[in-house]
Design a protein around this motif. Structure first.
Motif, PDB file in Angstrom:
ATOM      1  N   ILE A 146       0.809  -1.222   0.000  1.00 61.51           N
ATOM      2  CA  ILE A 146       0.000   0.000   0.000  1.00 61.51           C
ATOM      3  C   ILE A 146       0.843   1.274   0.000  1.00 61.51           C
ATOM      4  O   ILE A 146       0.375   2.328  -0.381  1.00 61.51           O
ATOM      5  CB  ILE A 146      -1.009   0.025   1.172  1.00 61.51           C
ATOM      6  N   ILE A 302      -4.085   3.531   9.695  1.00 63.23           N
ATOM      7  CA  ILE A 302      -3.712   4.743   8.947  1.00 63.23           C
ATOM      8  C   ILE A 302      -2.882   4.402   7.702  1.00 63.23           C
ATOM      9  O   ILE A 302      -2.235   5.261   7.122  1.00 63.23           O
ATOM     10  CB  ILE A 302      -2.972   5.773   9.834  1.00 63.23           C
ATOM     11  N   ARG A 303      -2.884   3.140   7.324  1.00 66.80           N
ATOM     12  CA  ARG A 303      -2.263   2.701   6.066  1.00 66.80           C
ATOM     13  C   ARG A 303      -0.772   3.044   5.964  1.00 66.80           C
ATOM     14  O   ARG A 303      -0.320   3.545   4.938  1.00 66.80           O
ATOM     15  CB  ARG A 303      -3.005   3.296   4.865  1.00 66.80           C
ATOM     16  N   CYS A 304      -0.037   2.761   7.029  1.00 60.47           N
ATOM     17  CA  CYS A 304       1.401   3.053   6.999  1.00 60.47           C
ATOM     18  C   CYS A 304       2.171   1.918   6.316  1.00 60.47           C
ATOM     19  O   CYS A 304       3.302   2.094   5.895  1.00 60.47           O
ATOM     20  CB  CYS A 304       1.933   3.269   8.411  1.00 60.47           C
ATOM     21  N   GLY A 305       1.571   0.746   6.253  1.00 63.53           N
ATOM     22  CA  GLY A 305       2.216  -0.377   5.572  1.00 63.53           C
ATOM     23  C   GLY A 305       3.257  -1.121   6.398  1.00 63.53           C
ATOM     24  O   GLY A 305       3.838  -2.101   5.933  1.00 63.53           O
ATOM     25  N   ALA A 306       3.492  -0.684   7.625  1.00 57.47           N
ATOM     26  CA  ALA A 306       4.554  -1.307   8.420  1.00 57.47           C
ATOM     27  C   ALA A 306       4.263  -2.763   8.755  1.00 57.47           C
ATOM     28  O   ALA A 306       5.179  -3.582   8.862  1.00 57.47           O
ATOM     29  CB  ALA A 306       4.784  -0.516   9.704  1.00 57.47           C
ATOM     30  N   CYS A 307       2.978  -3.098   8.908  1.00 59.30           N
ATOM     31  CA  CYS A 307       2.668  -4.492   9.232  1.00 59.30           C
ATOM     32  C   CYS A 307       3.054  -5.416   8.079  1.00 59.30           C
ATOM     33  O   CYS A 307       3.344  -6.592   8.290  1.00 59.30           O
ATOM     34  CB  CYS A 307       1.211  -4.664   9.652  1.00 59.30           C
ATOM     35  N   ILE A 330      -2.989  -6.451   7.858  1.00 58.20           N
ATOM     36  CA  ILE A 330      -4.234  -5.664   7.883  1.00 58.20           C
ATOM     37  C   ILE A 330      -5.127  -6.044   6.704  1.00 58.20           C
ATOM     38  O   ILE A 330      -6.352  -6.080   6.827  1.00 58.20           O
ATOM     39  CB  ILE A 330      -3.965  -4.137   7.915  1.00 58.20           C
ATOM     40  N   CYS A 360       2.328  -1.798  14.818  1.00 57.46           N
ATOM     41  CA  CYS A 360       1.210  -0.963  14.367  1.00 57.46           C
ATOM     42  C   CYS A 360       1.140   0.344  15.169  1.00 57.46           C
ATOM     43  O   CYS A 360       1.052   0.324  16.385  1.00 57.46           O
ATOM     44  CB  CYS A 360      -0.113  -1.716  14.486  1.00 57.46           C
ATOM     45  N   PRO A 361       1.162   1.478  14.482  1.00 61.07           N
ATOM     46  CA  PRO A 361       1.206   2.770  15.180  1.00 61.07           C
ATOM     47  C   PRO A 361      -0.093   3.108  15.906  1.00 61.07           C
ATOM     48  O   PRO A 361      -0.088   3.971  16.775  1.00 61.07           O
ATOM     49  CB  PRO A 361       1.462   3.766  14.048  1.00 61.07           C
ATOM     50  N   ILE A 364      -3.457  -1.732  16.544  1.00 64.92           N
ATOM     51  CA  ILE A 364      -4.465  -2.730  16.178  1.00 64.92           C
ATOM     52  C   ILE A 364      -3.896  -4.095  16.560  1.00 64.92           C
ATOM     53  O   ILE A 364      -2.748  -4.403  16.243  1.00 64.92           O
ATOM     54  CB  ILE A 364      -4.776  -2.687  14.665  1.00 64.92           C
TER      55      ILE A 364
HETATM   56  S1  SF4 Z   1       0.720  -1.237  10.799  1.00 68.68           S
HETATM   57 FE1  SF4 Z   1      -1.324  -0.678  11.542  1.00 68.68          FE
HETATM   58  S2  SF4 Z   1      -1.703   1.350  10.682  1.00 68.68           S
HETATM   59 FE2  SF4 Z   1       0.030   0.504   9.545  1.00 68.68          FE
HETATM   60  S3  SF4 Z   1      -0.923  -0.483   7.751  1.00 68.68           S
HETATM   61 FE3  SF4 Z   1      -0.722  -2.067   9.296  1.00 68.68          FE
HETATM   62  S4  SF4 Z   1      -2.681  -2.034  10.409  1.00 68.68           S
HETATM   63 FE4  SF4 Z   1      -2.557  -0.125   9.235  1.00 68.68          FE
END
Ligand code: SF4
Lengths: 446, 250
Positions: A146, A302-307, A330, A360-361, A364
């Motif tokens: 993402i 918030i769609r950071c993509g870290a997960c 996610i 996750c920032p 979640i």
């Molecule tokens: S780490 Fe958390 S905030 Fe970031 S994309 Fe994944 S679920 Fe979303």
């Protein structure tokens, strides 16, 4: 094909899979360094979680406030109950302005709604202007991440693609050269576009304004040149007040790519002179998730993509191994929320290692979400009969000492035979029973 | 004298008796009265993680029945302990017995660190070891701090290993990446599972480890199975085997 089959294909090229894993691990390392430079990081996460919790709890109120405040500033606000309505609204705005060419900056929502094919089939040319998305678009591919939509492609592949589509010099895959070529091509699209579509990172209820974060400034260029700007957002993008924004911007870029902040963090608070600005707020199944106590936390994202970057499965199976538009942890959670029956494999495409939850920032509980979807998957009767039966049998054996001991003995007796059968995958030898089990040794000691 | 009930998951019983024996020995040496109830088998974890709650329930009930009268329940397996501590409430009706078991069930290293508060050990292990931090122990039981978190890094198990004389703990590139076991995941998605395990072994080997040690034998079993297939020259031990004075040959 299910996740396993797609993963197997991905892994067949071991070198490529390794490269993909390392590329994303590198992003994870950059993220770690950036996060560790903020000593109140964990407090920020907590604050972000609380703000999201509160907002989602009072979403109706904040949506109304937002719409009211945005309208006051001359922004036209539309609500869409699903993807179809969203696409129709966007199309009707473009049609009214006789737009035939539109530039679009990154928006996962428009991917979710499949806006591009919808508009294209109605004669509107859509150009994705984020470099990664542009690459994917030229390939007729879909984003595999993402934040880094083209992370699955090596620079040589991109060079080849540009040779074919943009007629660049042959055999040159220097990233800077490729970027400049893409930039030249896009420049023309920007200048000719009459409409600009953007996503939304945050919508501030108090001000009625939206905030868009990019690294390439493509949203800014697009909206500055075109006469109409349409911003598309899901209902969960709201935050109550402007003062809350800093919590999220401090987390977002650091967690996504390891940058202290995105290169462009643009506030759109009203239409420019002689231009129109629209915001389309989409539900598309979100209020269903909202109603579910156990799963509504998925809307905090918030769609950071870290997960994705941290997920050891994602890194080794690639974004296209997930059947949903958003991949990774996610993505699996959202896919399960939408259609558990057909995306059930994604609930099981995890070791539940919990790294996603830790990173996750907005906190979640991603791996717990997957765990509980597994339970629902079975409860709703989606697990195949054969699998269910094998679990039933195993549990029966384990509950009955007689059968349990007999099966242990059987395993030992037949081990030479069993060990030849690749029962635990080709790459793993079957564990060999010890000469004496602990049980036997213990009984002798007594 | 406090009474300890030993919980030995079935695969440790059959494949890794020495990990169980080491747990027994160390507890006895510390003066606990240790009993190993013979009618035990499984805590239900594989069923829970597969979503098959109905099949896990009977096993959980049995677990409570077997261990309810002990002061402590101790297992050389972090993921089983995490199952009891964090999943049983979702599975069973609330009861005093359940709460007592949840409060008193420990992973052996955790017990030595938190309850016994071990300060010294008279064992030596003159080898280079790579420490594998299994996920459930790390991120559920919080035996350490996950590398994702911005908190002071600490590991209860590393603390114990550092009490061992002559041991050298090697530095890994990825100190807490999952090995890919994941219980039934290893059967459902064998390709990724094996790729993950392979990568872990490679990291340990590159760091110069002779042994991969950990507190969850199931992850070690998975990696050992891969190492065997690939003829990798690396050995596997439960941390408690080292703490109890494992000699070279075990
Ligand atoms: S780490 Fe958390 S905030 Fe970031 S994309 Fe994944 S679920 Fe979303």
């Amino acid at each position: 094909m299910n996740h396993r089959e797609r993963a197997r294909e991905f892994l067949a090229d071991r070198e490529y899979a390794k490269w993909h894993d390392e590329a994303l691990w590198f992003v994870r390392m950059k993220r770690d360094a950036a996060a560790k430079s903020v000593k109140e990081w964990e407090d920020l996460r907590e604050a972000a979680e609380k703000i999201k919790e509160h907002t989602i709890e009072h979403l109706g109120f904040y949506l109304r406030e937002f719409a009211k405040n945005a309208s006051k500033k001359g922004i036209k606000v539309h609500f869409a109950k699903d993807a179809k309505e969203h696409n129709e609204i966007v199309y009707s705005i473009l049609k009214k302005h006789r737009v035939t060419k539109v530039v679009k900056s990154k928006s996962m929502l428009t991917e979710e709604c499949e806006l591009n094919p919808f508009l294209e089939s109605r004669g509107i040319e859509v150009t994705d202007t984020d470099l990664g998305e542009r690459i994917v678009q030229l390939r007729g591919d879909r984003p595999s991440h993402i934040v880094l939509p083209a992370i699955h492609l090596k620079k040589e592949q991109i060079g080849k693609l540009f040779e074919e589509k943009l007629h660049i010099e042959k055999g040159n895959s220097d990233p800077l050269y490729l970027t400049n070529e893409a930039r030249k091509d896009l420049r023309d699209k920007f200048l000719k576009a009459q409409g600009a579509i953007t996503g939304v990172n945050f919508a501030v209820s108090e001000t009625g304004g939206i905030v868009v974060c990019t690294n390439e400034g493509n949203a800014d260029l697009g909206t500055s040149l075109a006469k109409v700007h349409i911003a598309c957002m899901g209902i969960e993008k709201l935050i109550p007040k402007l003062k809350h924004l800093g919590v999220f911007t401090r987390l977002l870029a650091r967690n996504a790519t390891g940058q202290p902040i995105t290169s462009y963090t643009t506030h759109f608070n009203s239409p420019s002179k002689d231009k129109e600005m629209h915001i389309v707020i989409v539900d598309n199944g979100r209020s269903e998730i909202l109603k579910n106590k156990e799963h509504k936390k998925a809307l905090f994202c918030i769609r950071c993509g870290a997960c994705m970057n941290t997920c050891p499965i994602y890194r080794r199976s690639g974004g296209h191994s997930y059947s949903y538009v958003i991949p990774g942890p996610i993505g699996s959670v959202l896919a399960n929320a939408r259609d558990l029956k057909n995306n059930g494999d994604l609930a099981f495409a995890s070791t539940l290692c919990g790294s996603c939850t830790n990173i996750c920032p907005v906190k979640i509980d991603l791996h717990h979400q997957l765990f509980s979807y597994r339970k629902e998957y079975v409860q709703r009767g989606y697990m195949g009969f054969k699998k269910r039966l094998s679990y039933k049998t195993a549990s029966f054996i384990l509950r009955n000492p007689f059968f349990f001991l007999a099966s242990m003995k059987g395993y030992k007796a037949f081990y030479p035979f069993l060990s030849k059968m690749n029962l635990w995958g080709e790459g793993r030898a079957l564990p060999k029973p010890a000469k004496k089990s602990f049980r036997e040794i213990y009984k002798e000691m007594e | 004298m406090k009474r300890v009930g030993l919980f030995i998951p079935c695969y440790i019983d059959v494949f890794y008796p020495n990990a169980a024996l080491s747990t027994l020995k160390i507890l006895k040496d510390l003066g606990y009265e240790v009993d190993y109830p013979l009618n035990q088998s499984c805590c239900g974890q594989p069923f829970l993680n597969s979503g098959v709650f109905s099949e896990a329930k009977g096993l959980a009930e049995k677990f409570i029945e077997i261990f309810k009268d002990f002061d402590y329940v101790i297992a050389p397996s972090a993921s089983c302990v995490a199952t009891v501590r964090y999943r049983y409430r979702e599975l069973l009706k609330p009861s005093k017995e359940l709460e007592k078991i949840i409060a008193n069930t420990y992973e052996i290293c955790e017990f030595l660190h938190d309850v016994v508060k071990l300060k010294e050990l008279r064992v030596s292990f003159p080898h280079r070891v790579g420490f594998h931090q299994s996920c459930h122990g790390l991120r559920e039981l919080e035996l350490g701090v996950g590398s994702e978190l911005v908190k002071p890094q600490y590991s209860k198990v590393k603390y114990l290993l550092n009490l061992v004389k002559d041991i050298e703990i090697v530095d890994l590139k990825r100190p807490d990446e999952c090995c890919g076991f994941g219980g039934t995941f290893s059967i459902n998605e064998p390709e990724i599972s094996i790729a993950m395990g392979r990568d872990r072994i490679e990291d340990h080997k590159k760091a110069g480890a002779e042994y991969i040690v950990g507190y969850d034998m199931s992850c070690l079993m998975h990696m050992e199975a891969i190492a065997k297939r690939e003829n990798e020259d690396i050995k596997f031990l439960h941390v408690v085997e080292i703490l109890a004075g494992a000699d070279d040959e075990s």
